[in-house]
Design an enzyme around this catalytic site. Sequence first.
Site, PDB file in Angstrom:
ATOM      1  CB  VAL A  23      16.866 -17.429 -30.205  1.00 20.21           C
ATOM      2  CG1 VAL A  23      17.057 -18.415 -29.049  1.00 20.21           C
ATOM      3  CG2 VAL A  23      15.390 -17.298 -30.548  1.00 20.21           C
ATOM      4  CG  ASP A 248      -5.410   1.315  12.652  1.00 17.86           C
ATOM      5  OD1 ASP A 248      -5.971   0.902  11.611  1.00 17.86           O
ATOM      6  OD2 ASP A 248      -4.565   2.231  12.648  1.00 17.86           O
ATOM      7  CE  LYS A 270      -5.688   6.210  16.090  1.00 20.03           C
ATOM      8  NZ  LYS A 270      -4.608   7.080  15.613  1.00 20.03           N
ATOM      9  N   GLY A 301      -4.100   1.915   8.216  1.00 20.49           N
ATOM     10  CA  GLY A 301      -4.891   1.949   6.999  1.00 20.49           C
ATOM     11  C   GLY A 301      -4.588   3.186   6.170  1.00 20.49           C
ATOM     12  N   GLY A 302      -4.668   3.048   4.834  1.00 21.54           N
ATOM     13  CA  GLY A 302      -4.403   4.191   3.950  1.00 21.54           C
ATOM     14  C   GLY A 302      -2.949   4.602   3.989  1.00 21.54           C
ATOM     15  CG  ASP A 303       0.234   8.144   3.228  1.00 18.16           C
ATOM     16  OD1 ASP A 303       1.100   7.667   2.473  1.00 18.16           O
ATOM     17  OD2 ASP A 303       0.478   9.058   4.049  1.00 18.16           O
ATOM     18  CB  ILE A 306      -3.187  11.278   4.338  1.00 19.65           C
ATOM     19  CG1 ILE A 306      -2.085  11.751   3.380  1.00 19.65           C
ATOM     20  CG2 ILE A 306      -4.514  11.951   3.981  1.00 19.65           C
ATOM     21  CD1 ILE A 306      -2.364  11.513   1.921  1.00 19.65           C
ATOM     22  CB  THR A 331      -4.419   8.420   0.906  1.00 19.26           C
ATOM     23  OG1 THR A 331      -5.265   8.925   1.946  1.00 19.26           O
ATOM     24  CG2 THR A 331      -4.760   9.136  -0.397  1.00 19.26           C
ATOM     25  CB  ALA A 332      -9.206   6.353   2.246  1.00 24.49           C
ATOM     26  CG  MET A 382     -12.024   9.257  10.018  1.00 27.04           C
ATOM     27  SD  MET A 382     -10.634   9.604  11.120  1.00 27.04           S
ATOM     28  CE  MET A 382      -9.857  11.002  10.287  1.00 27.04           C
TER      29      MET A 382
END
Length: 472
Positions: A23, A248, A270, A301-303, A306, A331-332, A382
């Site tokens: 200590v 988005d 989007k 969203g994600g990266d 990508i 990324t997703a 997608m």
Amino acid sequence: MDYFPIFCQLQNKACLLVGGGEVAERKARLLLDAGAAVTVNACEFTEQFHDWAEQGLLSLVSGEFAPELLAEKWLVIAATDQVAVNALVYQSANQQRVFCNVVDDPKRTSFIMPSIIDRSPIMIAISSGGKAPVLARLLREKLEAMLPQHLGQLAQLAGNLRQRVKQHFAAMTDRRRFWEKLLTHDRLAQSLANEDQVQVEQHVEQLFNAPLSDRGEVVLVGAGPGDAGLLTLKGLQQIQQADVVVYDRLVSDEVMNLVRRDAERIFVGKESGRHTVPQDQINQILLQQAQQGKRVVRLKGGDPFIFGRGGEELETLADYNIPFSVVPGITAASGCSAYSGIPLTHRDHAQSVRLITGHAKKDSQLDWANLAAEKQTLVFYMGLSQAGEIQQQLIRHGMPAATPVALVENGTSRHQRVVSGELSQLALLSQQVSSPSLIIVGSVVSLREKLNWFSSAEHGKTGMKEQVERVG
């Protein structure tokens, strides 16, 4: 206020530490870091204390504590495991008007040692007044995670520039705007973190020479797949410094709740196959906002690199010499597969992974024969509207109809739903989910039943669980 917060200048100041155990070691490190002239008194010392003494970093006094050791000392810390000794140290220090801290004994303490975040010259101290030291430590850990490591270098740079800024900008408002630009300049911060002095000087000169109103910049930030906990620390820092956030549909409400409260928010809506705001117009929004001198975060969203069209947006900014930087996101494919218990690679199943867009340009042709090869995992972004085509082409080019597939809807969120089955059922499965969804094809999907962890855990106050369905 039980304690008055104060920072002490201990450089070369004589300080006494009573105790020679582990200590006491921790307390000695803090005193040495502050540049104090440390004397340590104990009957026995750890090896570390002997090493420090041999290096001339501190002095050791072997034996029982004596009040005379407090002579000409600025402060004393008692860190022994003997209550009587600690009490004697405190009593003697009070009599000689020397500040004293007795470890883990708030009643015998005239000063306390807080949890410290050291970004010298920036120092942050957190204290619970001895009431809840674990809580103070947890708060420190949260702040440590939020504050960039280069913060001290940034403060040092600001100190070096103070006189020049006073001479260069006559008006206080101009000085304030300059400091705001410098202290939130992402590329400058990155150069400091990289210890790239040439780049640092270039960024500083650009800030001095360009009109203040023209000093906008854009930071492209990946928001991750949905769970706000997957947003990176740097991403969090950026959205909390933004003047404008352009976002988005794929950015979750939980992430948007972390955005700076007074930042302007521009929704560009989007989604696959349908853009509320055309891409060219999004590019112009980013350009126009930056040209107004604003700090713009493009939150995706994600990266962003990508299947996020981030490169296209940055090309426009580069054409107009708008400063920009990029903060990657999870990324997703990575997030959704992990939260579904599906490893994208596995020595027994897949030696590679392919990330494929299901929404390519109309004249694009996929190499289906290559995609149908064994020992790989396919992840379609997608691809929901193309599920029938994906099923047909992969089977036609040799992929077994019984190949496991999974569709992940609202991945990593509390509304996540996974539908799984075989490749021959993909078109049917796609009718059971809605966008945003990810399609995973490959034998790794068969591991889901064994490795799935997310569906068995409750999430948030609602206690909602992942919904799982299987066809077949």
